[in-house]
Structures are given as C-alpha cells and as structure tokens.
Write a protein that holds these residues in place. Structure first.
Motif, PDB file in Angstrom:
ATOM      1  N   LYS A 230       4.849  30.067  -3.266  1.00  0.00           N
ATOM      2  CA  LYS A 230       4.076  31.279  -3.066  1.00  0.00           C
ATOM      3  C   LYS A 230       3.227  31.582  -4.296  1.00  0.00           C
ATOM      4  CE  LYS A 230       5.647  32.373   0.998  1.00  0.00           C
ATOM      5  NZ  LYS A 230       4.777  32.462   2.168  1.00  0.00           N
ATOM      6  N   GLU A 231       2.070  32.170  -4.079  1.00  0.00           N
ATOM      7  CA  GLU A 231       1.188  32.552  -5.176  1.00  0.00           C
ATOM      8  C   GLU A 231       1.700  33.784  -5.900  1.00  0.00           C
ATOM      9  OE1 GLU A 231      -3.535  33.602  -5.908  1.00  0.00           O
ATOM     10  OE2 GLU A 231      -2.807  33.052  -3.914  1.00  0.00           O
ATOM     11  N   ARG A 232       2.598  34.507  -5.218  1.00  0.00           N
ATOM     12  CA  ARG A 232       3.008  35.793  -5.768  1.00  0.00           C
ATOM     13  C   ARG A 232       3.774  35.670  -7.081  1.00  0.00           C
ATOM     14  NH1 ARG A 232       5.455  37.452  -1.349  1.00  0.00           N
ATOM     15  NH2 ARG A 232       3.470  37.434  -0.263  1.00  0.00           N
ATOM     16  N   THR A 233       4.553  34.594  -7.231  1.00  0.00           N
ATOM     17  CA  THR A 233       5.255  34.421  -8.507  1.00  0.00           C
ATOM     18  C   THR A 233       4.267  34.220  -9.644  1.00  0.00           C
ATOM     19  OG1 THR A 233       5.504  32.087  -7.902  1.00  0.00           O
ATOM     20  CG2 THR A 233       7.400  33.531  -7.548  1.00  0.00           C
ATOM     21  N   GLN A 234       3.183  33.565  -9.362  1.00  0.00           N
ATOM     22  CA  GLN A 234       2.121  33.408 -10.367  1.00  0.00           C
ATOM     23  C   GLN A 234       1.561  34.762 -10.765  1.00  0.00           C
ATOM     24  OE1 GLN A 234       0.578  31.870 -12.809  1.00  0.00           O
ATOM     25  NE2 GLN A 234      -0.464  30.250 -11.679  1.00  0.00           N
ATOM     26  N   GLU A 235       1.323  35.615  -9.777  1.00  0.00           N
ATOM     27  CA  GLU A 235       0.782  36.944 -10.057  1.00  0.00           C
ATOM     28  C   GLU A 235       1.758  37.774 -10.892  1.00  0.00           C
ATOM     29  OE1 GLU A 235      -0.066  38.600  -6.276  1.00  0.00           O
ATOM     30  OE2 GLU A 235      -1.648  37.166  -5.797  1.00  0.00           O
ATOM     31  N   MET A 236       3.043  37.659 -10.583  1.00  0.00           N
ATOM     32  CA  MET A 236       4.039  38.416 -11.338  1.00  0.00           C
ATOM     33  C   MET A 236       4.094  37.955 -12.792  1.00  0.00           C
ATOM     34  SD  MET A 236       8.067  39.060 -10.454  1.00  0.00           S
ATOM     35  CE  MET A 236       7.720  40.262  -9.183  1.00  0.00           C
ATOM     36  N   LEU A 237       4.072  36.625 -12.998  1.00  0.00           N
ATOM     37  CA  LEU A 237       4.072  36.113 -14.367  1.00  0.00           C
ATOM     38  C   LEU A 237       2.838  36.578 -15.127  1.00  0.00           C
ATOM     39  CD1 LEU A 237       5.327  32.423 -14.005  1.00  0.00           C
ATOM     40  CD2 LEU A 237       6.610  34.406 -14.751  1.00  0.00           C
ATOM     41  N   SER A 238       1.698  36.602 -14.458  1.00  0.00           N
ATOM     42  CA  SER A 238       0.471  37.048 -15.111  1.00  0.00           C
ATOM     43  C   SER A 238       0.556  38.525 -15.495  1.00  0.00           C
ATOM     44  CB  SER A 238      -0.737  36.812 -14.194  1.00  0.00           C
ATOM     45  OG  SER A 238      -0.926  35.442 -13.953  1.00  0.00           O
ATOM     46  N   CYS A 239       1.157  39.313 -14.625  1.00  0.00           N
ATOM     47  CA  CYS A 239       1.334  40.736 -14.952  1.00  0.00           C
ATOM     48  C   CYS A 239       2.185  40.900 -16.211  1.00  0.00           C
ATOM     49  CB  CYS A 239       1.979  41.468 -13.774  1.00  0.00           C
ATOM     50  SG  CYS A 239       0.914  41.684 -12.332  1.00  0.00           S
ATOM     51  N   TRP A 240       3.287  40.164 -16.294  1.00  0.00           N
ATOM     52  CA  TRP A 240       4.144  40.259 -17.474  1.00  0.00           C
ATOM     53  C   TRP A 240       3.423  39.750 -18.724  1.00  0.00           C
ATOM     54  CZ3 TRP A 240       8.509  38.003 -14.046  1.00  0.00           C
ATOM     55  CH2 TRP A 240       9.220  39.049 -13.451  1.00  0.00           C
ATOM     56  N   SER A 241       2.626  38.704 -18.556  1.00  0.00           N
ATOM     57  CA  SER A 241       1.888  38.177 -19.703  1.00  0.00           C
ATOM     58  C   SER A 241       0.871  39.191 -20.200  1.00  0.00           C
ATOM     59  CB  SER A 241       1.179  36.872 -19.317  1.00  0.00           C
ATOM     60  OG  SER A 241       0.503  36.319 -20.409  1.00  0.00           O
ATOM     61  N   MET A 242       0.178  39.845 -19.285  1.00  0.00           N
ATOM     62  CA  MET A 242      -0.790  40.868 -19.668  1.00  0.00           C
ATOM     63  C   MET A 242      -0.120  42.075 -20.332  1.00  0.00           C
ATOM     64  SD  MET A 242      -3.866  39.808 -18.956  1.00  0.00           S
ATOM     65  CE  MET A 242      -3.247  38.235 -19.544  1.00  0.00           C
ATOM     66  N   ASP A 243       1.165  42.286 -20.010  1.00  0.00           N
ATOM     67  CA  ASP A 243       1.912  43.389 -20.610  1.00  0.00           C
ATOM     68  C   ASP A 243       2.483  43.031 -21.979  1.00  0.00           C
ATOM     69  OD1 ASP A 243       1.391  45.036 -18.489  1.00  0.00           O
ATOM     70  OD2 ASP A 243       3.278  44.631 -17.456  1.00  0.00           O
ATOM     71  N   GLY A 244       2.221  41.830 -22.456  1.00  0.00           N
ATOM     72  CA  GLY A 244       2.633  41.443 -23.798  1.00  0.00           C
ATOM     73  C   GLY A 244       3.879  40.593 -23.885  1.00  0.00           C
ATOM     74  N   PHE A 245       4.491  40.251 -22.759  1.00  0.00           N
ATOM     75  CA  PHE A 245       5.662  39.380 -22.798  1.00  0.00           C
ATOM     76  C   PHE A 245       5.232  37.934 -23.084  1.00  0.00           C
ATOM     77  CE2 PHE A 245       7.240  42.962 -20.330  1.00  0.00           C
ATOM     78  CZ  PHE A 245       8.516  43.134 -20.829  1.00  0.00           C
ATOM     79  N   PRO A 246       5.995  37.183 -23.878  1.00  0.00           N
ATOM     80  CA  PRO A 246       5.620  35.803 -24.218  1.00  0.00           C
ATOM     81  C   PRO A 246       5.924  34.829 -23.074  1.00  0.00           C
ATOM     82  CG  PRO A 246       7.710  36.338 -25.275  1.00  0.00           C
ATOM     83  CD  PRO A 246       7.235  37.608 -24.600  1.00  0.00           C
ATOM     84  N   VAL A 247       5.276  35.036 -21.956  1.00  0.00           N
ATOM     85  CA  VAL A 247       5.541  34.209 -20.780  1.00  0.00           C
ATOM     86  C   VAL A 247       5.158  32.755 -21.043  1.00  0.00           C
ATOM     87  CG1 VAL A 247       5.038  33.872 -18.333  1.00  0.00           C
ATOM     88  CG2 VAL A 247       5.175  36.191 -19.280  1.00  0.00           C
ATOM     89  N   GLY A 248       3.936  32.546 -21.521  1.00  0.00           N
ATOM     90  CA  GLY A 248       3.473  31.193 -21.786  1.00  0.00           C
ATOM     91  C   GLY A 248       4.345  30.439 -22.772  1.00  0.00           C
ATOM     92  N   PRO A 249       4.660  31.017 -23.944  1.00  0.00           N
ATOM     93  CA  PRO A 249       5.536  30.317 -24.890  1.00  0.00           C
ATOM     94  C   PRO A 249       6.901  29.982 -24.308  1.00  0.00           C
ATOM     95  CG  PRO A 249       4.374  32.095 -26.001  1.00  0.00           C
ATOM     96  CD  PRO A 249       4.053  32.227 -24.539  1.00  0.00           C
ATOM     97  N   CYS A 250       7.465  30.891 -23.500  1.00  0.00           N
ATOM     98  CA  CYS A 250       8.769  30.600 -22.903  1.00  0.00           C
ATOM     99  C   CYS A 250       8.671  29.473 -21.871  1.00  0.00           C
ATOM    100  CB  CYS A 250       9.341  31.866 -22.256  1.00  0.00           C
ATOM    101  SG  CYS A 250       9.945  33.090 -23.442  1.00  0.00           S
ATOM    102  N   LEU A 251       7.597  29.473 -21.081  1.00  0.00           N
ATOM    103  CA  LEU A 251       7.389  28.375 -20.139  1.00  0.00           C
ATOM    104  C   LEU A 251       7.257  27.046 -20.876  1.00  0.00           C
ATOM    105  CD1 LEU A 251       4.878  29.756 -17.475  1.00  0.00           C
ATOM    106  CD2 LEU A 251       7.004  28.558 -16.981  1.00  0.00           C
ATOM    107  N   LEU A 252       6.478  27.054 -21.949  1.00  0.00           N
ATOM    108  CA  LEU A 252       6.274  25.831 -22.727  1.00  0.00           C
ATOM    109  C   LEU A 252       7.581  25.360 -23.359  1.00  0.00           C
ATOM    110  CD1 LEU A 252       4.468  23.692 -24.018  1.00  0.00           C
ATOM    111  CD2 LEU A 252       3.895  25.352 -25.804  1.00  0.00           C
ATOM    112  N   SER A 253       8.340  26.294 -23.908  1.00  0.00           N
ATOM    113  CA  SER A 253       9.615  25.953 -24.523  1.00  0.00           C
ATOM    114  C   SER A 253      10.593  25.406 -23.484  1.00  0.00           C
ATOM    115  CB  SER A 253      10.212  27.185 -25.205  1.00  0.00           C
ATOM    116  OG  SER A 253      11.501  26.917 -25.701  1.00  0.00           O
ATOM    117  N   TYR A 254      10.626  26.030 -22.308  1.00  0.00           N
ATOM    118  CA  TYR A 254      11.504  25.580 -21.232  1.00  0.00           C
ATOM    119  C   TYR A 254      11.164  24.143 -20.834  1.00  0.00           C
ATOM    120  CZ  TYR A 254      13.950  25.669 -16.699  1.00  0.00           C
ATOM    121  OH  TYR A 254      14.775  25.391 -15.634  1.00  0.00           O
ATOM    122  N   ALA A 255       9.889  23.886 -20.611  1.00  0.00           N
ATOM    123  CA  ALA A 255       9.463  22.548 -20.203  1.00  0.00           C
ATOM    124  C   ALA A 255       9.780  21.511 -21.272  1.00  0.00           C
ATOM    125  CB  ALA A 255       7.955  22.552 -19.894  1.00  0.00           C
TER     126      ALA A 255
END
Length: 931
Positions: free
Chosen positions: A578-603
């Motif tokens: 679903k595209e919705r999980t992408q939208e939720m992650l983007s919302c958290w990223s725009m709110d200042g959460f380190p979504v991208g770094p955590c995704l990169l670290s996880y991978a």
C-alpha cells in the motif's frame, strides 16, 4: 537496331519500361549527335537503376557504370541520386559474382572520383561510408574462405579509412550509427587504431569541437542512411507487408519474403538492416496504426525468431534498441523506439521468452555497452520509458513489472530502474516483495493500453483475518466504515497498552498497521486521515519512535534495530503493498523524526548479518546456510519471521522453516535487496516532497543527509554502512563527492584498510569507471584536508588497479588542467598519481601519456616515473617507447626524439632518457627505431 537491355525468361512478359526505352531510343536516335539539348528528363524517365539493374545484360551494366563516372566528371544534375541507387543495389550477405562485381565497381568509382564528389556533392560520400562500413562486416566474416573478396575488402577499407581520417567532419553528420557499424569491425587492426583515437585522442581527427564519442551518440542518424542497405525491390515488398497485409494473414507473405531475401545463412545479416529500416524509416500513419494491418513490432518479432546465429540475433536486438540508449525527446523520434516496447508488452504471456530475452538484452546494454558513457545511456533509456508513457504508446508497465511469467530478477531490475523516471505519476509499478508505494507512479494519458496486460496480483482481502481488535473479531468482509472506526479505536487504546507493557504496545501497534494498510480508502482529512493518525501514533509512542541506534554491532542489543516500534514499522513498510505506509513515513519525516537514517541503519544491519551468514557458510560444503544461534543474526531472524506474515505480503518469500540454516542464500539476498529498494523508494517520495516545498534536490543528497545523521550515533560503524551503500545503492553513492568526503573524514586507518580489501576483492566500487567524474572528484579533493586527501588517494589507487579506467587519460587531463598551476595545492594529488604510475606496467599508452605531459609544473614527475619503470621492467618500457615513437613519428620515419614533428615532449622525460642512454654509450634514436 536497338539491342535488348534485359535478360527475359521465356515465361516472362516483356518489361514495359525496357520496351519504352527501346522505342524512345529509336525515336531519339537522330538526336544523339551534337549539339545536345539542355533539357532535363523527369524522374520517371531515369529509373533504370532502381527497377532494372539486376536484370540488365552485362554490356548494359558496364555502360551504366561508365556513364555514371562521366556524369560525376561533368557534375551532371542528379548524379548523387544515381550513386545512392547503385549503393542500394549492392546486397548485404550476397556473395555471388555479380553482386561482388557491382560492389567493387562502385567502391572504385567512389575512390577514383573522390575530389569531384568532395567538391560537388560531399554528402554522397557519407552514404558511401555507411554502406561500405556495413558491407565490410559481412565481407570480412567470409573473406578467409573466398579469395575473390580480398581485393574488394582492401578497397572498402581504403575508402572508409580515407573518410574517417580525412573527412571526419562529414562522418559526424551520419550520427550515432557510425559507432554501431564500427563496433562490428573492432577486430580489424586498421579500425582498432581508429577506435583508440576516438577514445583516447579525439583531437587527432582535426575536427574543431569534437571531444569524443558522445558527440556521435547525441546525433540521430537520418532515415535515408538505413535505406542504403535495403534494395529498392525489398523496400517495396516490406512496405507492402507493413501497409497492406492484415494481422493473422501474414504467414504466407512472411514465408515468401524469407524465401526471396533470407534464403541462405549468409543473408541472415540483413535482418539487422531490416530492423533498423522498420524502426527508423518506416513510420506508419495513424490510420494504419489504428487498423488491423500487421504492426511493426510483430514483423520484428518474426525476424528475431528467424535468427539462427547468436551474433546475428545480438546485432538485430542492438538495432532494435540502439536509439533507446541515447534517446532525447528534443531530437529523437518516438516512432524509432515504439516497436521495441510494444514487442515486449504484447509478447506477454504467449511469447514471453521474447520479452525476457529483450529485457535482459536491454539491461546488458545499459550495464556494459559503453562504461565511459553509462550515465548517458542510463539517462537515454529512462527518457525512452518516460516518453513512451507520456505520449500514450503504452498505458502501463504493470504487464512487465507484475507478470508472473517474466523472470523475477528482470521484474525487480525493471521496477528499480524505473525509479529514475521523473515524478508526476499516478499509476503504480509493483516489484516483487516491495511495496508499490515506493515506486513513482506514471501519469498516463486517456488512451487504452496497446495489447492486453497481464492481470495484476490478486488484491489483499479487505479486513484483518484471525486478529482481535479489543474483544471484537473482524472478518474479511467487514464494511470499510466499520474498519475505519475500529482503526480509530485501536489508536485510542495504544497508550493504555504501552503503559501495561512494551509487548502489549507492540501487539496493538502491529494490529494498527495491519488494519491501516488493509483499508482501501481513508479520508483525506479529519481524525482518521493519514496525517492525523501519524500525529496521534507519534504522540503516543513519544521517544520509542525512530530513536537513534546506540550500538550497531552489539548482538545483545534488542532496541531499535531488532524487535521494536521502529523495526515493526519498517518491516510493514517493506512488505506491505500500500502507498499509505509511504505517506505515514513521510509525515513522520517532515515532523523531524529520523526516518531515513533509521531505514538506512536497518537495511545496513540486515546486510551485515546476511553477509556474516554467507561468510560462515562458505566454509561448509552445503547449498544452504549454516546453523547459527539466533542471537548472532537477531535482525535477520525477525525480518524473515515477518516475511511469513500473510498480512504483510501477497507473495511468501519462503515456505515454512525451523531455522535460518534452511534458507537459501539467493532468497536471503533477495530480501536484503528489497529492503534497500524500499529505502530508495522512500527517498524518491521524499525528494518529490522537498521539491514541492524547498526546491530541487537529489536522491544522493538525501542519502548523504541520512548518512551524516547515522555517523553521529553512538557506536555506529560507518565502515559497514559504506559496505552496504556501495554494494546495494551504487547508483546513489558511487563517485558522489559528499559521501566519499564524509568517509574520508570519519573512517580511521583500520577501516580504510578494510575498505581497500573490499575494493581489491571487487566487492564494490567507490569511484566508478567514468574518467570525467573521477577527474572532477580529484580536482574537488584538492581543497580537502591533508589527511582526507591521503586517505582518498590510498583508496583511489587500489580501485584504479582493478578497474577499467584509462589511467593515461586521467593523468593527461589532470596535468593539463588549470588547477595544477598551484604546486602547494596539488602536491598530495601528484604524489598519489606518482605512486599509481609506479605500480603500473609501462604500456605504450601510459608511457606516451607520461612523455607528453606539459612542462609548466612538477618537472621531475615524468622522469621519476620513467626511472622507476626502467628499474622494474626496462625491456617493456623501451618497447613501449619505441611503439609510441613510431606512432607519433615524422613522415620520413624518424623518431620524435631526434626529429621535430610538432609533438611537445616533456623536458624532464627527454633529459632522463638522454642521460640514461649516454651513461650506457647508446644512441637514443637508434634504440627507439629512428634512422
């Protein structure tokens, strides 16, 4: 009495054109004496070459060639069209005496009338170049078994080289297909020299502004050149097939065509010419496209199945895709690239082997056709895909990215490749095991898809089966409004669950996410919108959501990277459709959460654990992974476990298993690739958001930002992030200045050494093989700190030793650049190049580059390199010097070291050579082959 012109069989009626010519001769015989009239006949009155040449009696054919030469001498009107007609009558793959005679006579005519043609109609020489380059490939292939061809081949070589060496500016006008034809002649010594100059020394052609092969690539070859290899009668039959024959009734026509033109194995080589003609010359009208006439792609598909030899099939596929590689919508034509995509799309599923074969060949071209210009080729293919969609040639790529009959690796590669397309998208592309919200959707026009696409994978059932929401059970047929209400109730209960225990909170969060992705439509605004739900969850979870990793490699750690709020969300993002999980992650990223770094670290952590399993498994003779304790690969364990969740994916990654040791290596590798693809998709979505809010950005810049954030986390080992980045995201990291400098500033000596080992083992590349990009990076590094520069040159030296980068080109361009004028700024770089040169064998190209270095700064560089080479391998050094001297010597054969030739030789190099040989009582010119 007028003689017969044609050979007429007893069963054939008299040719009307020949009859009219004989009657005209009888009527005009009295006028064939001086003085002659100056009137010009109409085009209908001089079609002998096109229609009758193959039937002309020998005497008439000889007369026609003679009169053609006379017309050239007097600059007669239309002689250029006559020459082109003669060229078209020389049939490729035809080794009969008559055809070879005609080819020899036409080649002789072009050479003997060179000056007149150059003065009056120089463009006709380009037609000769295209025709003879193409014919040479056929003639050279069989010349060893046909002595009659030797003289003809020498004549064709002489003409082609004369064009390339003396009239290169005319060759440029032909365009990119010159390179396509030259590659078929790479095995011939005469053309190997041309190739070397095209790649290493483009200025030798004496054409102002010519900087390299890319200039050919950027120029579309005119359709008139493709007609040169299609005889007029064959053109007539092809156009009949493509304008009159209906789809479904073409078999007998195709069989007749094959028996007439492709009857012998040698004639197979015509297929690539026919494919180029169909793609680039025959562009059907809108009425024909919308009718039931056999489409171009169907004819090309038949021709490909007709290929019996591998090299013939490869050349035909290259002819089909060649314009894709350099496509620019501003200069190229959509109809040139249309047949290839329609052939791939419409061959699914009945002839899927064609689709698989073409997709595989296309990616082979992208990866291997020209490594120096890989970025240009990638951009061209992406532009082709984008234009085909935006212009409505096809409606969707789902038939290629979602069909189960296409090889999974090709589906994934295509889906990943399409990430590079421009934003502005509404249709989703579905790679295997990756949520299609990651992929930018294409906005399709209001036209139906050409061909019947394969149905997309079965949609997930609405609702959450076998899950409890509070005390109520929700089945798969629950009403959407009820599901939305239940989702809101779960979010409200999340805080209470977290207060009870972490386990209870994680359980509720998992149910929220499962239900969240299963609902087809959520309101765009209000308490149950994506934005509101994201804000509510982040408020309830507080510090547990996307917290920085505290210890990357601690196997006892069970925080963010293993079984936690963040890892549950990440796995849902990776596996859901679903595209919705992408939208939720983007919302958290725009709110200042380190979504991208955590995704990169996880991978990266996942890749590290999978690599650990793989390395340990190599010591065991087994097709499966070794048995290890779960504590050694904790993240991989939970990731695979979630992969089995039927609510997470439409397709299972694995069957049931008892331990990680039962998992196949390829499947584990696929899991890792999917996570990195998901991360890249997140960046792509974020890039669009940043573009809308803050202006243009790139995926590489977003990746660098995440990498910088990760590097600041306590216990984070940047070395392992580096390994995963350059292995799994090379298109975003290789050669990127910001990423490479960050590594130089953060990696210690031990980490640098490990990276050197990895590069030496060719596990990944830091710098790539684009010489211009590496040179730009070197120039940029001149402003770095001294320690950063030393690390940079240590890594670059190792990579250059195992890559295909032309060191000689890099050295010459660097020493000729403006930056080299400041010795204090360039000392580390020059020292690095000195070490690299000293470690290389003195090949003729490398020795030549050192000899030709400018004299303004770092005078001793050339002498120092020569001295080292003389100590390590004197014999090879002086053999290379002799070859270089001979190549650049004067016209009377003297060495450039003893006779001025206009070539500027490095002063320190010549002084060292003179001193070296004086000390041994030897004359330099004698050693280097001079007189």
């Amino acid at each position: 009495m007028a003689a017969n012109l044609l050979r007429i069989a007893t069963h054939e009626a008299e040719n009307q054109l020949a009859l009219s010519l004989r009657q005209a001769f009888l009527l005009l015989e009295s006028n064939l004496r001086p003085p002659f009239p100056l009137t010009i006949p109409t085009s209908e009155e001089y079609q002998v070459t096109n229609e009758l040449l193959e039937k002309l009696v020998d005497s008439a054919r000889n007369q026609l060639l003679w009169v053609t030469g006379e017309m050239v001498d007097v600059s007669a009107v239309g002689f250029d069209a006559l020459l082109v007609s003669l060229l078209r009558q020389v049939v490729g793959g035809d080794f009969t005496d008559g055809n070879l005679w005609l080819c020899f006579e036409v080649a002789t005519l072009f050479l003997s009338k060179w000056d007149s043609l150059l003065e009056e109609e120089p463009m006709v020489l380009t037609s000769g170049l295209y025709a003879f380059l193409r014919l040479l490939a056929d003639h050279c292939r069989v010349s060893s078994r046909n002595s009659k061809l030797e003289a003809l081949v020498r004549l064709e070589i002489e003409f082609c080289l004369k064009m390339l060496r003396e009239q290169f500016h005319l060759c440029l006008k032909v365009g990119r297909d010159v390179i396509r034809l030259l590659q078929d002649l790479h095995h011939m010594p005469e053309f190997q020299a041309v190739w070397r100059d095209l790649v290493l020394n483009p200025t030798v052609f004496g054409t102002s502004g010519f900087l390299g092969i890319a200039q050919f690539y950027s120029t579309r070859t005119s359709s008139r050149y493709f007609l040169l290899r299609i005889p007029p009668m064959m053109e007539t039959h092809l156009r009949f097939l493509l304008t009159q024959v209906k789809l479904g009734g073409q078999k007998r026509h195709q069989a007749w065509f094959a028996s007439k033109y492709l009857f012998s194995p040698d004639r197979e080589t015509l297929i690539c010419d026919i494919v180029r003609f169909i793609c680039c010359t025959h562009h059907p009208t809108k009425e024909i496209i919308q009718s039931d006439i056999i489409p171009r792609w169907a004819v090309i598909g038949w021709l490909l199945k007709f290929c019996r030899k591998n090299y013939v099939e490869a050349n035909a596929k290259l002819a089909l895709f060649y314009n894709w590689l350099f496509f620019d919508e501003r200069a190229d034509k959509l109809m040139d690239i249309e047949p290839a995509v329609l052939l791939m799309v419409c061959s699914v599923p009945k002839y899927v082997e064609i689709t698989n074969s073409l997709l595989e060949f296309l990616f082979l071209l992208v990866d291997n056709y020209d490594m120096e210009h890989k970025e240009m080729i990638t951009r061209g293919v992406l532009s082709s895909f984008n234009c085909l969609i935006s212009k409505g040639v096809i409606h969707t790529f789902d038939v290629l990215t979602s069909s189960g009959v296409i090889f999974p690796l090709l589906r994934e590669r295509l889906a990943t490749f399409l990430l590079g397309m421009k934003a502005g998208i509404a249709k989703e592309l579905r790679p295997i095991g990756v949520s299609n919200q990651c992929l930018p959707a294409l906005k399709f026009p209001n036209s139906s898809c050409i061909g019947t696409p394969t149905p997309s994978p079965k949609k997930q059932q609405m609702g959450v089966q076998e899950s409890q929401i509070g005390s109520n059970s929700i089945d798969s047929v629950a009403h959407p409004r009820t599901l939305i209400e239940d989702l809101g109730s779960l979010v409200q209960n999340l805080v209470e669950a977290i207060k009870k225990s972490d386990e209870a909170g994680l359980s509720i969060l998992q149910k929220i996410l499962d239900l969240y992705v299963s609902i087809e439509n959520l309101p765009a605004s209000g308490p149950n919108s994506v934005r509101s739900l994201s804000a509510k969850i982040s408020k309830d979870l507080e510090h547990k959501l996307f917290t920085p990793v505290q210890c990357f490699l601690d196997e006892r750690y069970s925080g963010t990277e293993v079984e936690s709020v963040t890892s549950i969300i990440i796995r849902k993002f990776v596996f859901s459709q679903k595209e919705r999980t992408q939208e939720m992650l983007s919302c958290w990223s725009m709110d200042g959460f380190p979504v991208g770094p955590c995704l990169l670290s996880y991978a990266s952590r996942l890749a590290y654990e999978a690599n650990k399993l793989d390395n340990l498994g190599k010591s065991i003779v087994s097709d499966s992974l070794p048995k290890l304790k779960d504590s050694q690969v904790p993240l991989l364990k939970f990731h695979v476990k979630d992969c089995h969740n039927p609510l997470n994916s439409n397709q299972k990654c694995f069957e049931t298993f008892d331990s990680l040791s039962e998992l196949d290596r390829e499947l584990v590798a696929k899991l890792i690739d999917d996570v990195f693809i998901a991360y890249k998709c997140f960046l792509s979505h974020l890039k669009t958001t940043f573009h809308n809010r803050e202006g243009e950005t790139t995926l590489s810049k977003l990746l660098l930002s995440d990498l910088i954030s990760c590097s600041k986390w306590k216990g984070m080992r940047l070395k392992y992030l580096c390994q995963s980045l350059f292995s799994h995201l090379p298109d975003l990291s290789v050669g990127e200045e910001g990423i490479i400098r960050l590594l130089m500033s953060c990696l210690d000596d031990g980490d640098i050494l490990d990276v050197k080992f990895d590069i030496g083992l060719r596990r990944y590349s830091l710098f790539g093989e684009n010489t211009e990009a590496i040179l730009s990076l070197i120039k940029t590094s001149l402003k770095w700190e001294s320690l950063e520069q030393h690390k940079f040159w240590g890594l670059l030296g190792v990579e250059l030793a195992v890559s295909g980068v032309r060191l000689e080109k890099l050295i010459l361009n660097f020493f000729c650049s403006a930056e080299i004028n400041d010795p204090s700024l360039c000392s580390t770089a020059v020292g690095g190049l000195l070490s690299i040169c000293n470690s290389r064998a003195p090949t003729p190209e490398l020795v030549g580059a050192v000899i030709l270095l400018p004299n303004h700064v770092f005078q001793a560089f050339a002498a120092a390199v020569l001295s080292t080479w003389a100590h390590l391998n004197a014999s090879l050094l002086f053999d290379s010097l002799a070859e270089f001297s001979e190549k650049h010597g004067s016209q009377n054969g003297e060495s450039i070291f003893s006779n001025p030739t206009g070539v500027m030789v490095n002063h320190s190099a010549i002084l060292w050579l003179l001193n070296y040989f004086d000390a041994r009582g030897v004359n330099l010119s004698y050693v280097l082959g001079g007189s």
